[in-house]
Each structure stands twice: as C-alpha cells, then as structure tokens.
Design a protein around this motif. Sequence first.
Motif, PDB file in Angstrom:
ATOM      1  N   ALA A 291       0.150   8.386   3.408  1.00  0.00           N
ATOM      2  CA  ALA A 291      -0.359   7.860   4.680  1.00  0.00           C
ATOM      3  C   ALA A 291      -1.766   8.400   4.950  1.00  0.00           C
ATOM      4  O   ALA A 291      -2.637   7.671   5.417  1.00  0.00           O
ATOM      5  CB  ALA A 291       0.582   8.224   5.814  1.00  0.00           C
ATOM      6  N   GLY A 292      -1.996   9.662   4.627  1.00  0.00           N
ATOM      7  CA  GLY A 292      -3.308  10.255   4.837  1.00  0.00           C
ATOM      8  C   GLY A 292      -4.363   9.696   3.897  1.00  0.00           C
ATOM      9  O   GLY A 292      -5.531   9.550   4.266  1.00  0.00           O
ATOM     10  N   LYS A 293      -3.957   9.357   2.682  1.00  0.00           N
ATOM     11  CA  LYS A 293      -4.905   8.840   1.698  1.00  0.00           C
ATOM     12  C   LYS A 293      -5.161   7.340   1.852  1.00  0.00           C
ATOM     13  O   LYS A 293      -6.107   6.820   1.278  1.00  0.00           O
ATOM     14  CB  LYS A 293      -4.392   9.120   0.284  1.00  0.00           C
TER      15      LYS A 293
ATOM     16  N   LEU B 144       9.192   1.426   1.656  1.00  0.00           N
ATOM     17  CA  LEU B 144       7.735   1.450   1.732  1.00  0.00           C
ATOM     18  C   LEU B 144       7.236   0.811   3.027  1.00  0.00           C
ATOM     19  O   LEU B 144       7.941   0.009   3.635  1.00  0.00           O
ATOM     20  CB  LEU B 144       7.131   0.695   0.543  1.00  0.00           C
ATOM     21  N   GLU B 145       6.032   1.179   3.430  1.00  0.00           N
ATOM     22  CA  GLU B 145       5.364   0.570   4.579  1.00  0.00           C
ATOM     23  C   GLU B 145       4.472  -0.550   4.061  1.00  0.00           C
ATOM     24  O   GLU B 145       3.845  -0.416   3.017  1.00  0.00           O
ATOM     25  CB  GLU B 145       4.496   1.596   5.310  1.00  0.00           C
ATOM     26  N   ARG B 146       4.376  -1.656   4.804  1.00  0.00           N
ATOM     27  CA  ARG B 146       3.549  -2.786   4.369  1.00  0.00           C
ATOM     28  C   ARG B 146       2.352  -2.944   5.299  1.00  0.00           C
ATOM     29  O   ARG B 146       2.464  -2.790   6.514  1.00  0.00           O
ATOM     30  CB  ARG B 146       4.352  -4.082   4.376  1.00  0.00           C
TER      31      ARG B 146
ATOM     32  N   VAL C  53       0.253   1.663  -3.321  1.00  0.00           N
ATOM     33  CA  VAL C  53      -1.134   1.518  -3.779  1.00  0.00           C
ATOM     34  C   VAL C  53      -1.856   2.860  -3.860  1.00  0.00           C
ATOM     35  O   VAL C  53      -2.909   2.956  -4.472  1.00  0.00           O
ATOM     36  CB  VAL C  53      -1.940   0.552  -2.883  1.00  0.00           C
ATOM     37  N   VAL C  54      -1.295   3.897  -3.271  1.00  0.00           N
ATOM     38  CA  VAL C  54      -1.937   5.208  -3.277  1.00  0.00           C
ATOM     39  C   VAL C  54      -1.448   6.057  -4.455  1.00  0.00           C
ATOM     40  O   VAL C  54      -2.231   6.463  -5.305  1.00  0.00           O
ATOM     41  CB  VAL C  54      -1.717   5.946  -1.937  1.00  0.00           C
ATOM     42  N   CYS C  55      -0.140   6.297  -4.535  1.00  0.00           N
ATOM     43  CA  CYS C  55       0.391   7.184  -5.578  1.00  0.00           C
ATOM     44  C   CYS C  55       0.913   6.424  -6.801  1.00  0.00           C
ATOM     45  O   CYS C  55       1.249   7.032  -7.807  1.00  0.00           O
ATOM     46  CB  CYS C  55       1.482   8.072  -5.019  1.00  0.00           C
TER      47      CYS C  55
ATOM     48  N   CYS D  90       3.904   4.498   0.380  1.00  0.00           N
ATOM     49  CA  CYS D  90       5.060   5.354   0.628  1.00  0.00           C
ATOM     50  C   CYS D  90       5.059   5.800   2.090  1.00  0.00           C
ATOM     51  O   CYS D  90       4.032   5.773   2.754  1.00  0.00           O
ATOM     52  CB  CYS D  90       4.993   6.605  -0.244  1.00  0.00           C
ATOM     53  N   LYS D  91       6.197   6.224   2.547  1.00  0.00           N
ATOM     54  CA  LYS D  91       6.291   6.758   3.905  1.00  0.00           C
ATOM     55  C   LYS D  91       5.932   8.230   3.941  1.00  0.00           C
ATOM     56  O   LYS D  91       5.989   8.855   4.991  1.00  0.00           O
ATOM     57  CB  LYS D  91       7.694   6.525   4.452  1.00  0.00           C
ATOM     58  N   SER D  92       5.517   8.796   2.819  1.00  0.00           N
ATOM     59  CA  SER D  92       5.174  10.216   2.768  1.00  0.00           C
ATOM     60  C   SER D  92       3.870  10.480   3.504  1.00  0.00           C
ATOM     61  O   SER D  92       2.967   9.641   3.514  1.00  0.00           O
ATOM     62  CB  SER D  92       5.046  10.687   1.312  1.00  0.00           C
TER      63      SER D  92
END
Length: 91
Positions: A70-72, A35-37, A24-26, A64-66
């Motif tokens: 995660a920050g966004k 992916l993380e849910r 949902v971010v990138c 993403c696990k990036s």
Amino acid sequence: MIKNNPLPDQDMAGTKHVPVRTCVVCRDRKPKADLERYVCPANPEQGLQPDPGKKMPGRGFYTCKSPECAGKLARFRGWRHKCKRGKDNDH
C-alpha cells in the motif's frame, strides 16, 4: 465420451475455480478476493481510483492488502502507460 461439465465454475474434480491476480507492486500471485483493486482515472492527474466493490469499468490494477505494498503504490507509475490514452494522443 467426455461429458460436459454441468457447473461452469467447477473443474472436473468438483473444486471451485478461484480467480488469481498479480500484485503490481510485489508481483505475488494471490486470489482476487485477497487483493485491492484500483482503476484508471478519467483524468490522469488524479491518480488511480480505489474500487472497493471490484466492479468499476475500465483497466484495473491489483495490490496486496499489506502495508508495504500500500505504501509503495504511490510510487507505482506503470499504470500511466497501461491506461488508455485520449483520442488526440498518438500513443
């Protein structure tokens, strides 16, 4: 005559189906396992809840696990519109 596929998780070539989801971010499409849910909270003030087992009921969002995504995620507010609203709301 077309034969029925005996293994529903495999296509006719014999390769296994891999579910794909979108971050949902990138907006990158990746295999679900990469992916993380997160799921909608019972109380909207709580924010998204992590779902490490990827089995919790309810509307899910994948990231993403990036570290960048995660920050966004904290700034991602689209989930508020996608989560079901209470019965007393008109939306």
